[in-house]
Design a protein around this motif. Sequence first.
Motif, PDB file in Angstrom:
ATOM      1  N   PRO A 163      53.408  21.383  22.115  1.00 43.29           N
ATOM      2  CA  PRO A 163      54.211  20.858  20.988  1.00 43.29           C
ATOM      3  C   PRO A 163      55.133  21.923  20.394  1.00 43.29           C
ATOM      4  O   PRO A 163      56.259  21.615  19.994  1.00 43.29           O
ATOM      5  N   ALA A 164      54.673  23.155  20.363  1.00 42.54           N
ATOM      6  CA  ALA A 164      55.491  24.229  19.782  1.00 42.54           C
ATOM      7  C   ALA A 164      56.673  24.586  20.672  1.00 42.54           C
ATOM      8  O   ALA A 164      57.671  25.134  20.204  1.00 42.54           O
ATOM      9  N   LEU A 165      56.569  24.295  21.962  1.00 40.59           N
ATOM     10  CA  LEU A 165      57.636  24.642  22.909  1.00 40.59           C
ATOM     11  C   LEU A 165      58.666  23.533  23.071  1.00 40.59           C
ATOM     12  O   LEU A 165      59.778  23.784  23.557  1.00 40.59           O
ATOM     13  N   ALA A 166      58.302  22.338  22.685  1.00 37.65           N
ATOM     14  CA  ALA A 166      59.198  21.197  22.900  1.00 37.65           C
ATOM     15  C   ALA A 166      60.551  21.455  22.243  1.00 37.65           C
ATOM     16  O   ALA A 166      60.627  21.808  21.063  1.00 37.65           O
ATOM     17  N   GLY A 167      61.618  21.324  23.008  1.00 36.57           N
ATOM     18  CA  GLY A 167      62.970  21.450  22.475  1.00 36.57           C
ATOM     19  C   GLY A 167      63.456  22.871  22.278  1.00 36.57           C
ATOM     20  O   GLY A 167      64.572  23.085  21.791  1.00 36.57           O
ATOM     21  N   LYS A 168      62.666  23.849  22.684  1.00 37.13           N
ATOM     22  CA  LYS A 168      63.087  25.238  22.493  1.00 37.13           C
ATOM     23  C   LYS A 168      64.012  25.698  23.641  1.00 37.13           C
ATOM     24  O   LYS A 168      63.938  25.214  24.758  1.00 37.13           O
ATOM     25  N   ASP A 169      64.868  26.653  23.310  1.00 39.18           N
ATOM     26  CA  ASP A 169      65.777  27.224  24.314  1.00 39.18           C
ATOM     27  C   ASP A 169      65.175  28.446  25.009  1.00 39.18           C
ATOM     28  O   ASP A 169      65.707  28.915  26.017  1.00 39.18           O
ATOM     29  N   GLY A 170      64.130  28.964  24.439  1.00 41.66           N
ATOM     30  CA  GLY A 170      63.496  30.134  25.044  1.00 41.66           C
ATOM     31  C   GLY A 170      62.256  30.518  24.272  1.00 41.66           C
ATOM     32  O   GLY A 170      61.991  29.983  23.183  1.00 41.66           O
ATOM     33  N   VAL A 171      61.498  31.434  24.853  1.00 44.15           N
ATOM     34  CA  VAL A 171      60.287  31.900  24.197  1.00 44.15           C
ATOM     35  C   VAL A 171      60.153  33.409  24.407  1.00 44.15           C
ATOM     36  O   VAL A 171      60.505  33.941  25.468  1.00 44.15           O
ATOM     37  N   ILE A 172      59.733  34.075  23.354  1.00 46.05           N
ATOM     38  CA  ILE A 172      59.333  35.481  23.446  1.00 46.05           C
ATOM     39  C   ILE A 172      57.811  35.475  23.419  1.00 46.05           C
ATOM     40  O   ILE A 172      57.205  35.083  22.420  1.00 46.05           O
ATOM     41  N   HIS A 173      57.206  35.852  24.529  1.00 49.48           N
ATOM     42  CA  HIS A 173      55.748  35.727  24.640  1.00 49.48           C
ATOM     43  C   HIS A 173      55.071  37.078  24.419  1.00 49.48           C
ATOM     44  O   HIS A 173      54.968  37.906  25.313  1.00 49.48           O
ATOM     45  N   LEU A 174      54.614  37.259  23.191  1.00 50.28           N
ATOM     46  CA  LEU A 174      53.926  38.499  22.809  1.00 50.28           C
ATOM     47  C   LEU A 174      52.433  38.304  22.612  1.00 50.28           C
ATOM     48  O   LEU A 174      51.687  39.282  22.559  1.00 50.28           O
ATOM     49  N   ALA A 175      51.978  37.056  22.480  1.00 53.93           N
ATOM     50  CA  ALA A 175      50.571  36.814  22.123  1.00 53.93           C
ATOM     51  C   ALA A 175      49.636  37.396  23.167  1.00 53.93           C
ATOM     52  O   ALA A 175      49.927  37.400  24.361  1.00 53.93           O
ATOM     53  N   GLY A 176      48.493  37.850  22.709  1.00 54.94           N
ATOM     54  CA  GLY A 176      47.489  38.427  23.595  1.00 54.94           C
ATOM     55  C   GLY A 176      46.914  39.671  22.952  1.00 54.94           C
ATOM     56  O   GLY A 176      47.437  40.178  21.957  1.00 54.94           O
ATOM     57  N   ASN A 177      45.834  40.163  23.533  1.00 55.30           N
ATOM     58  CA  ASN A 177      45.269  41.415  23.020  1.00 55.30           C
ATOM     59  C   ASN A 177      46.177  42.571  23.409  1.00 55.30           C
ATOM     60  O   ASN A 177      46.510  42.727  24.584  1.00 55.30           O
ATOM     61  N   PRO A 178      46.588  43.401  22.451  1.00 58.34           N
ATOM     62  CA  PRO A 178      47.565  44.458  22.751  1.00 58.34           C
ATOM     63  C   PRO A 178      46.956  45.805  23.125  1.00 58.34           C
ATOM     64  O   PRO A 178      47.699  46.716  23.481  1.00 58.34           O
TER      65      PRO A 178
END
Lengths: 253, 253
Positions: free
Chosen positions: A55-70
């Motif tokens: 749902p959060a990605l619907a209609g987006k032009d792009g994504v910056i994927h930073l989530a995860g253990n750093p």
Amino acid sequence: MKILITGSSGNIGSKLVKLLADRFEFTGLDRLPPRSGPQIPTVITEAHEVEDLRPALAGKDGVIHLAGNPAVDTPWPNVLRNNIVLTRNLFESCRLEKVPRVVFASSNHAVGLFENDEPYSRIRAGDYAGLDPSTLKRIDHTAPLRPDSDYGVSKAFGEGIGRSYSERFGLQVACLRIGTFSEKDDPTANVRMRATWCSHRDLAQLVSLCLTCPDLRFEIFYGVSGNTWRFWDISHAAAVLGYSPMDNAERYY
Amino acid sequence: MKILITGSSGNIGSKLVKLLADRFEFTGLDRLPPRSGPQIPTVITEAHEVEDLRPALAGKDGVIHLAGNPAVDTPWPNVLRNNIVLTRNLFESCRLEKVPRVVFASSNHAVGLFENDEPYSRIRAGDYAGLDPSTLKRIDHTAPLRPDSDYGVSKAFGEGIGRSYSERFGLQVACLRIGTFSEKDDPTANVRMRATWCSHRDLAQLVSLCLTCPDLRFEIFYGVSGNTWRFWDISHAAAVLGYSPMDNAERYY
């Protein structure tokens, strides 16, 4: 451009939102609410399932994927859940929602074992005797993967599935092997950062270029400032993206 | 040498046991009992946990790791459990039990997307017009990973964690990107096999060499016979291991 930024409440995410808020229309996604700073609409989720992301990605032009253990010493169970599975689900969700472009926060730790070898082992320790930075052979995007940790393995995994999704499904994927991004934007905390520092504004520039450059298919770039003693290549990012770093750790030493 | 062979009851495992039983002291590990042929002591386990693997690895001189879903179209949940997690647990168990050497059954599908490109796309389809096999540029161990499937991604993952464990913990790791291994040992089922066939005895030779060669640290080899139209390199296996294939699919065409 409408951009989803995962891990938006984290160290890197919150800084990128602040620096790029005037150029992109951001939505955040994180397990925690936003920190202080520009408040963006944020989907709060642990993001364990594809259905948590779609749902959060619907209609987006792009994504910056930073989530995860750093952290480089993240234990395997967390690496598996939050870096490997989450990253796969992110790519799969982009395919399903037809989000065209992903900027994936990979890490220098995907090739971290090069730092066991000379001259990198000496540079990271601050021993520059007899070395000339102008002739240094730098580690570039064609180097073999040499992950230094389970965390590094998970970043190599993300690059691999990113390439697969790019070629199979037409997803545009830029992997940024981010160096050392410090909350205080200061490269003097340890001498390795004289080589590995990535300033906030240089990373923001790279991310922005990755989101907007035409004709991207699959690329790997190093997220590092123009440090005199950097041992990672930035010429590929300069050639493909026009990356021109504004910072150099040397000015602080 | 005392060797554990995971996936010992499978297609490749059962053939290797048959061909190599006089050279190695095998113990099997599989979720199913052995097929017909030489009966070896076999640990029956789904192998979901490190603790399922450790007792079988104790005291072994090496392991041939074949267990996992073998089909290129294996769905992600099975890839995750049986290829990614199981393979990580296998390496971790070897570290804990001080098993010095792993021969990991990787796959040509880790670099399968090269087959979308010329001339490989034509060769795999049996269109050799204007091509000269003696000057063909072959895909070697330095090629970038281009996994063609979730299955291929899992094999790339196994190579990545294998390299990490090799350099961090001194584990000796040989990854075999196995081509097409057919139950009937016949390369005529489809024309792609004219390029990709790996005969039973050629794979057995490779596995045996990987288990016994001195000074192994981390290597990637292609598991393919000496097919005239092979598009994968075997010169690296020849140089490092002394691999000298006995078969060539061309004799069947």
